[in-house]
Design a protein around this motif. Structure first.
Motif, PDB file in Angstrom:
ATOM      1  N   THR A   1     -19.754 -43.937  -7.962  1.00  0.00           N
ATOM      2  CA  THR A   1     -18.891 -45.411  -8.219  1.00  0.00           C
ATOM      3  C   THR A   1     -18.298 -45.247  -9.611  1.00  0.00           C
ATOM      4  O   THR A   1     -17.215 -46.211  -9.393  1.00  0.00           O
ATOM      5  CB  THR A   1     -20.089 -46.438  -8.094  1.00  0.00           C
ATOM      6  OG1 THR A   1     -21.116 -46.259  -9.219  1.00  0.00           O
ATOM      7  CG2 THR A   1     -20.757 -46.484  -6.941  1.00  0.00           C
ATOM      8  N   THR A   2     -18.665 -44.573 -10.617  1.00  0.00           N
ATOM      9  CA  THR A   2     -17.932 -44.577 -11.739  1.00  0.00           C
ATOM     10  C   THR A   2     -16.633 -44.015 -11.681  1.00  0.00           C
ATOM     11  O   THR A   2     -15.800 -44.171 -12.625  1.00  0.00           O
ATOM     12  CB  THR A   2     -18.728 -44.091 -12.924  1.00  0.00           C
ATOM     13  OG1 THR A   2     -19.111 -42.919 -12.669  1.00  0.00           O
ATOM     14  CG2 THR A   2     -20.033 -44.981 -13.183  1.00  0.00           C
TER      15      THR A   2
ATOM     16  N   ASP B   1     -13.607 -46.281 -11.810  1.00  0.00           N
ATOM     17  CA  ASP B   1     -13.450 -47.425 -12.710  1.00  0.00           C
ATOM     18  C   ASP B   1     -12.336 -47.500 -13.459  1.00  0.00           C
ATOM     19  O   ASP B   1     -11.694 -48.168 -13.964  1.00  0.00           O
ATOM     20  CB  ASP B   1     -14.821 -47.397 -13.590  1.00  0.00           C
ATOM     21  CG  ASP B   1     -15.829 -47.874 -12.578  1.00  0.00           C
ATOM     22  OD1 ASP B   1     -15.825 -48.357 -11.561  1.00  0.00           O
ATOM     23  OD2 ASP B   1     -17.219 -47.675 -13.019  1.00  0.00           O
ATOM     24  N   GLY B   2     -12.202 -45.988 -14.250  1.00  0.00           N
ATOM     25  CA  GLY B   2     -11.065 -45.837 -15.014  1.00  0.00           C
ATOM     26  C   GLY B   2      -9.553 -45.853 -14.401  1.00  0.00           C
ATOM     27  O   GLY B   2      -8.601 -46.049 -15.137  1.00  0.00           O
TER      28      GLY B   2
ATOM     29  N   GLY C   1      -8.820 -48.188 -12.021  1.00  0.00           N
ATOM     30  CA  GLY C   1      -8.571 -49.529 -11.529  1.00  0.00           C
ATOM     31  C   GLY C   1      -8.687 -49.590 -10.223  1.00  0.00           C
ATOM     32  O   GLY C   1      -8.231 -50.812  -9.572  1.00  0.00           O
ATOM     33  N   TRP C   2      -9.476 -48.805  -9.536  1.00  0.00           N
ATOM     34  CA  TRP C   2      -9.727 -49.124  -7.896  1.00  0.00           C
ATOM     35  C   TRP C   2     -10.477 -50.373  -7.817  1.00  0.00           C
ATOM     36  O   TRP C   2     -11.577 -50.674  -8.426  1.00  0.00           O
ATOM     37  CB  TRP C   2     -10.629 -47.751  -7.457  1.00  0.00           C
ATOM     38  CG  TRP C   2      -9.835 -46.509  -7.339  1.00  0.00           C
ATOM     39  CD1 TRP C   2      -8.685 -46.532  -7.578  1.00  0.00           C
ATOM     40  CD2 TRP C   2     -10.132 -45.146  -7.047  1.00  0.00           C
ATOM     41  NE1 TRP C   2      -7.968 -45.080  -7.667  1.00  0.00           N
ATOM     42  CE2 TRP C   2      -9.176 -44.268  -6.896  1.00  0.00           C
ATOM     43  CE3 TRP C   2     -11.482 -44.766  -6.447  1.00  0.00           C
ATOM     44  CZ2 TRP C   2      -9.136 -43.001  -6.642  1.00  0.00           C
ATOM     45  CZ3 TRP C   2     -11.659 -43.496  -6.321  1.00  0.00           C
ATOM     46  CH2 TRP C   2     -10.393 -42.655  -6.283  1.00  0.00           C
ATOM     47  N   ASP C   3     -10.090 -50.845  -6.661  1.00  0.00           N
ATOM     48  CA  ASP C   3     -11.083 -52.071  -6.115  1.00  0.00           C
ATOM     49  C   ASP C   3     -12.262 -51.612  -5.399  1.00  0.00           C
ATOM     50  O   ASP C   3     -11.947 -50.874  -4.368  1.00  0.00           O
ATOM     51  CB  ASP C   3      -9.940 -52.823  -5.135  1.00  0.00           C
ATOM     52  CG  ASP C   3     -10.644 -54.047  -4.476  1.00  0.00           C
ATOM     53  OD1 ASP C   3     -11.646 -53.904  -3.973  1.00  0.00           O
ATOM     54  OD2 ASP C   3      -9.960 -55.170  -4.674  1.00  0.00           O
ATOM     55  N   ALA C   4     -13.229 -51.954  -5.736  1.00  0.00           N
ATOM     56  CA  ALA C   4     -14.588 -51.236  -5.272  1.00  0.00           C
ATOM     57  C   ALA C   4     -14.657 -51.516  -3.891  1.00  0.00           C
ATOM     58  O   ALA C   4     -15.186 -50.908  -2.979  1.00  0.00           O
ATOM     59  CB  ALA C   4     -15.808 -51.837  -6.241  1.00  0.00           C
TER      60      ALA C   4
END
Length: 581
Positions: A141-142, A145-146, A148-151
């Motif tokens: 999941t990380t 993160d860097g 800028g993905w929409d989870a």
């Protein structure tokens, strides 16, 4: 015991590496989709216009094209052919045959890195998902993160992919023993079956269904709007066309491609400012095409007499390939045929996986192929220029003389996370169909070598575990297995004697590719967080060339997800912009 001398066992290992990944199996029929939007490029008009032009029908290009076609006209250009109707792609029972096919029409194009490691790149609609061992697992999941993905959209995009191509595999004796051996060796907890990337041991997904049929990224085109999509096969893109006026940013406006007969065609994006050219040609093809089109290091471009559109020094930099090292374990007990199903995700930066084969009575013809067969050069001790068809045929004939029991056993392998070591890609010439020059610099950074050694120690623990007792010979301790494996020629690098005394040397001598190479068009250097090429308008790169490290234990799920994810984002942004007018 089949062979008692160490020399005999070494040949046993060499032969088993050839045969273990190719096996007999019952072929089930798979109905090919009726894609009325799919044509050979020879049928293309001289000039055409689309809202989006996507170069590369691989693991990212197919889901991207299917998504964008819902609202706009899309041209998907694939340099290879269709995967449908090719049994070497469709059936798990034929795994390795496509990699072994060296013909010009093969879905696999062999290349050898400057490190001396044999590799392959896809040349078929569906890309690497048509050639690989099928393991399906998400990124941690990380990872996004860097970026800028929409989870939420990431999760939805994975699920969109999984409805078509992902399955829970059957887990039998060998894979169960590896699973239990991982847990016994401390790779805990056991997380059961999951697509998620979680520390510990798990069963991952597979793109092979329960009937042994492969489902590739090309299957995701079933989601497409048929009236909005045109797929052209055997369409080799030679150049991106730009509007490049003094004082203005370069603007992509189309592509030049040639069909199988060599006839040139031009495709343009429609006027209006929102249409785009998107490169999804993979970690080798995308930086190569940018350079051929004039975007790259100025010195490199001028050395090939290419007109510079944009001096972009980062194109082709940061290339990486995850090292793979494996130990062959001959088994006194029969083992099932299996590809990658179990993975140990360790805390030390190494992923442990396994595959196995079986005893094929009278199946000598299957030995012509294999994941590491002479036919793809993995076992060749000859320099590349000396690997004639005759030399390879002699090696294959030698394997056909072996007892069937030689092919009973399996591999436990490890993949180094990351990796930290980086290389670069440069042009060999101006022909887009030729492989570029690639350095991966395996184990250049000490951290990668440390991870390999740590992973090898876990493999030793698995082999010596109680869970694995039925699948090893008692009189073959791990040092003997390491020497056997190291003595089998698996790459073009020079060998060392008694390498089992040094796991560091074992890692260097036996390094192979796991086909997860990436880089060359990194986010933040070549493209921005929306995958738009920095300094250029109407041009994006969306594929694994943008990754700084390979996501998870296998990147194919994330590359397919990325194609869907970016397609949805682009649709949302363009539709919102048009609605606001």
């Amino acid at each position: 015991m089949i062979m008692k001398s160490l020399a005999g066992w070494r040949f046993f290992v060499a032969a088993a590496i050839v045969g273990i990944f190719f096996f007999n199996g019952f072929c089930f029929s798979q109905k090919a989709p009726n894609y009325r939007f799919m044509h050979e490029a020879t049928s293309a008009p001289d000039v055409s216009f689309y809202d989006y032009i996507i170069v590369g029908g691989g693991t990212a290009g197919c889901p991207l094209a299917a998504t964008l076609s819902q609202n706009y006209s899309v041209l998907l250009l694939e340099r290879g052919g269709s995967p449908y109707g090719n049994p070497n792609i469709t059936y798990l029972s034929a795994f390795g045959a496509a990699l072994s096919d060296l013909s010009p029409a093969s879905p696999s194009q062999r290349f050898i890195s400057e490190d001396g490691v044999i590799n392959a790149r896809a040349r078929v609609l569906g890309g690497g998902s048509c050639l690989n061992a099928g393991f399906y697992t998400r990124a941690p999941t990380t990872f996004g993160d860097g970026l800028g993905w929409d989870a939420d959209l990431v999760k939805e995009s994975y699920e969109w992919v999984e409805k078509k191509v992902a399955f829970e595999p059957p887990v039998k004796q060998w894979q169960s023993a590896v699973r239990d051996g991982l847990v016994e060796s401390g790779v805990t907890p056991y997380n059961g079956f999951t697509y998620d990337h979680i520390y510990g041991t798990k069963i991952g997904g597979s793109i092979f269904d329960l009937d042994g049929n492969r489902h590739t990224a090309a299957d995701l085109l079933e989601y497409a709007n048929p009236s909005g999509l045109t797929v052209l096969l055997y369409a080799s893109v030679h150049k991106i066309l730009f509007r490049n006026q003094v004082g203005e940013r370069p603007r992509a406006r189309g592509v030049i491609f040639r069909d199988a007969s060599g006839t040139k065609h031009k495709a343009y994006i429609k006027k209006g400012g929102k249409s785009e050219v998107i490169i999804s040609s993979g970690a080798l093809g995308s930086p190569q095409l940018l350079m051929l089109s004039g975007i790259g290091p100025e010195k490199e471009l001028k050395s090939h007499n290419i007109t510079v559109v944009l001096d972009q020094p980062w194109v082709g930099s940061g290339m990486a390939d995850n090292p793979m090292n494996a130990v062959f374990v001959p088994s006194p007990a029969d083992v099932e045929v299996s590809l990658i199903q179990v993975v140990g995700i360790t805390q030390i930066g190494s992923y442990i996986e396994a595959a196995s084969g079986e005893n094929f009575a009278g199946a000598s013809t299957t030995r012509d192929f294999g994941m590491f067969s002479p036919k793809i050069g993995q076992l060749s001790t000859l320099p590349p220029k000396e690997r004639t068809a005759e030399a390879l045929a002699r090696a294959i004939d030698a394997m056909s003389e072996l007892d069937d029991s030689v092919f009973n056993g399996g591999f436990i392998l490890e993949k180094v996370m990351g990796p930290v070591s980086k290389g670069n890609l440069t042009l060999r010439n101006k022909n887009p169909n030729d492989n570029p020059i690639v350095h991966f610099n395996y184990f250049q950074e000490p951290e990668d070598l440390e991870r390999c050694v740590s992973g090898m120690k876990i493999i030793e623990d698995i082999i010596e575990s109680k869970s694995f007792i039925n699948f090893r010979y008692n009189d073959m301790p791990v040092p003997v297995l390491l020497n056997m494996t190291a003595s089998a020629p698996v790459n073009l690098l020079p060998k060392h004697m008694n390498v089992s005394t040094s796991l560091e040397q074992f890692c260097k001598d036996t390094v192979m590719t796991i086909w997860h190479y990436h880089g060359g068009c990194h986010v933040g250097k070549v493209v921005d967080n929306d995958y738009k090429v920095i300094g250029v308008d109407n041009l994006r790169v969306i594929d694994g060339s943008t990754f700084t490290y390979s996501p998870g234990t296998n990147p194919q799920a994330t590359v397919m997800m990325l194609g869907r994810y970016m397609g949805v984002k682009m649709l949302q942004e363009r539709l919102a912009s048009e609605a606001a007018k």
